[in-house]
Design an enzyme around this catalytic site. Structure first.
Site, short mmCIF file in Angstrom:
data_model
loop_
_atom_site.label_atom_id
_atom_site.label_comp_id
_atom_site.label_asym_id
_atom_site.label_seq_id
_atom_site.Cartn_x
_atom_site.Cartn_y
_atom_site.Cartn_z
N ARG A 218 16.57 19.01 -29.35
CA ARG A 218 17.43 18.04 -28.66
C ARG A 218 16.83 16.66 -28.83
NH1 ARG A 218 22.17 16.06 -26.60
NH2 ARG A 218 21.76 14.62 -24.88
N HIS B 86 17.17 13.19 -27.16
CA HIS B 86 17.74 12.68 -25.91
C HIS B 86 17.35 11.22 -25.71
CE1 HIS B 86 19.46 13.42 -21.87
NE2 HIS B 86 18.59 12.52 -21.47
N SER B 87 18.33 10.38 -25.48
CA SER B 87 18.07 8.96 -25.21
C SER B 87 17.82 8.74 -23.72
CB SER B 87 19.26 8.10 -25.65
OG SER B 87 19.46 8.23 -27.05
N CYS C 267 17.74 7.73 -20.01
CA CYS C 267 18.77 7.27 -19.06
C CYS C 267 18.14 7.29 -17.68
CB CYS C 267 19.99 8.18 -19.11
SG CYS C 267 21.27 7.74 -17.90
N CYS D 87 27.47 9.50 -15.62
CA CYS D 87 27.29 9.98 -16.98
C CYS D 87 26.87 11.45 -16.95
CB CYS D 87 26.24 9.14 -17.71
SG CYS D 87 24.58 9.30 -17.00
N GLN E 33 22.82 17.05 -19.51
CA GLN E 33 22.50 17.44 -20.88
C GLN E 33 21.00 17.68 -21.05
OE1 GLN E 33 24.47 14.25 -23.23
NE2 GLN E 33 25.60 15.93 -24.14
N ARG F 37 22.23 3.25 -24.56
CA ARG F 37 22.58 3.25 -25.99
C ARG F 37 21.93 2.06 -26.70
NH1 ARG F 37 28.81 4.44 -24.78
NH2 ARG F 37 28.64 6.61 -24.13
N THR G 76 32.99 2.29 -21.31
CA THR G 76 31.60 2.03 -21.68
C THR G 76 31.48 1.21 -22.97
OG1 THR G 76 31.52 4.20 -22.77
CG2 THR G 76 30.68 4.06 -20.51
N ASP H 36 27.13 1.05 -29.81
CA ASP H 36 25.96 1.92 -29.79
C ASP H 36 24.90 1.32 -30.70
OD1 ASP H 36 24.10 3.99 -29.81
OD2 ASP H 36 25.62 5.56 -29.93
N ARG I 282 21.71 2.45 -30.89
CA ARG I 282 20.61 3.37 -31.09
C ARG I 282 20.32 3.61 -32.58
NH1 ARG I 282 22.60 8.24 -27.38
NH2 ARG I 282 24.57 7.56 -28.33
#
Length: 217
Positions: free
Chosen positions: A72, A74-75, A77, A88, A93, A117, A137, A149, A151
């Site tokens: 995974r 994962h950003s 948050c 969100c 997740q 993001r 968003t 986005d 990222r």
């Protein structure tokens, strides 16, 4: 493609395919959690212009032997992961990923420092204000002068190569992450859905992900 070695403080080395990124492993330690026992790694990616990006990886078990492991990306948050925001699906997740890795007994979670993001925490809160006034968003980010986005996934790709992974089963709903992993030279043998409950407070958020960002929900 130009190849450049990355050098680690403990003498390890990595041939990094990205010519503008040098990966450094700065620390690792045992990391017991409520989901199970992990090994935690801290990484820094140093770009050619001197800018640096930091990330963390949680590894459980032997991820090299056997079938491709669950992974995974994962950003970060803060609002979701730490404060349990229901605007969100980020925390949901994250927990799905950790529970899935623990159920397998092996896997890797890469946690990137790319809040909102990539726009940062305070700009993310400004985007919340605009969303309260009716923007979605993506529209909120664009009204603040950002792309939808920002990222990038160079750091996760380098981390996957650091661990010697050739193929993975990617926990993601985002086709961009699948492409990013494959662009890093890693085969995605399976995209494993990572879908949170569509509760009322995140319905608009999920709808924007699906309709405007192409997430597979």
């Amino acid at each position: 493609m130009k190849v450049r070695p990355g050098v680690y403080p403990d003498g390890e080395s990595l041939m990094n395919e990205a010519p503008t990124l040098r990966l450094e492993k700065v620390a690792e330690a045992d990391f017991p959690t409520e989901f199970g026992f992990f090994r935690i790694y801290g990484f820094r990616a140093v770009l050619e212009d001197g800018r640096a990006e930091e990330g963390v990886a949680l590894r459980m078990g032997d991820i090299v032997s056997g079938e491709p492991p669950l992974v995974r990306i994962h950003s970060q948050c803060l609002t979701g992961d730490v404060f349990h925001s229901l605007r969100c699906d980020c925390r949901a997740q994250l927990e799905i990923a950790l529970e899935s890795i623990a159920a397998d007994g092996r896997g890797l979670l890469i946690y990137e420092n790319q809040e909102g993001r990539g726009i940062g925490l305070l700009n993310k809160l400004r985007a919340y204000e605009l969303q309260d006034r009716g923007a979605d968003t993506i529209e909120a980010n664009e009204q603040l002068g950002f792309d939808s986005d920002l990222r990038s996934y160079g750091l996760p790709g380098a981390i996957l190569r650091f661990f010697g992974l050739k193929a993975v089963r990617l926990l993601s709903n985002n086709p961009e992450k699948v492409r990013a992993v494959e662009d890093a030279g890693i085969v995605v043998t399976e995209r494993v859905p990572c879908i949170a409950d569509a509760i009322d407070t995140r319905q608009a958020y999920l709808r924007t992900k699906k309709e405007k960002m192409g997430h597979l929900l």
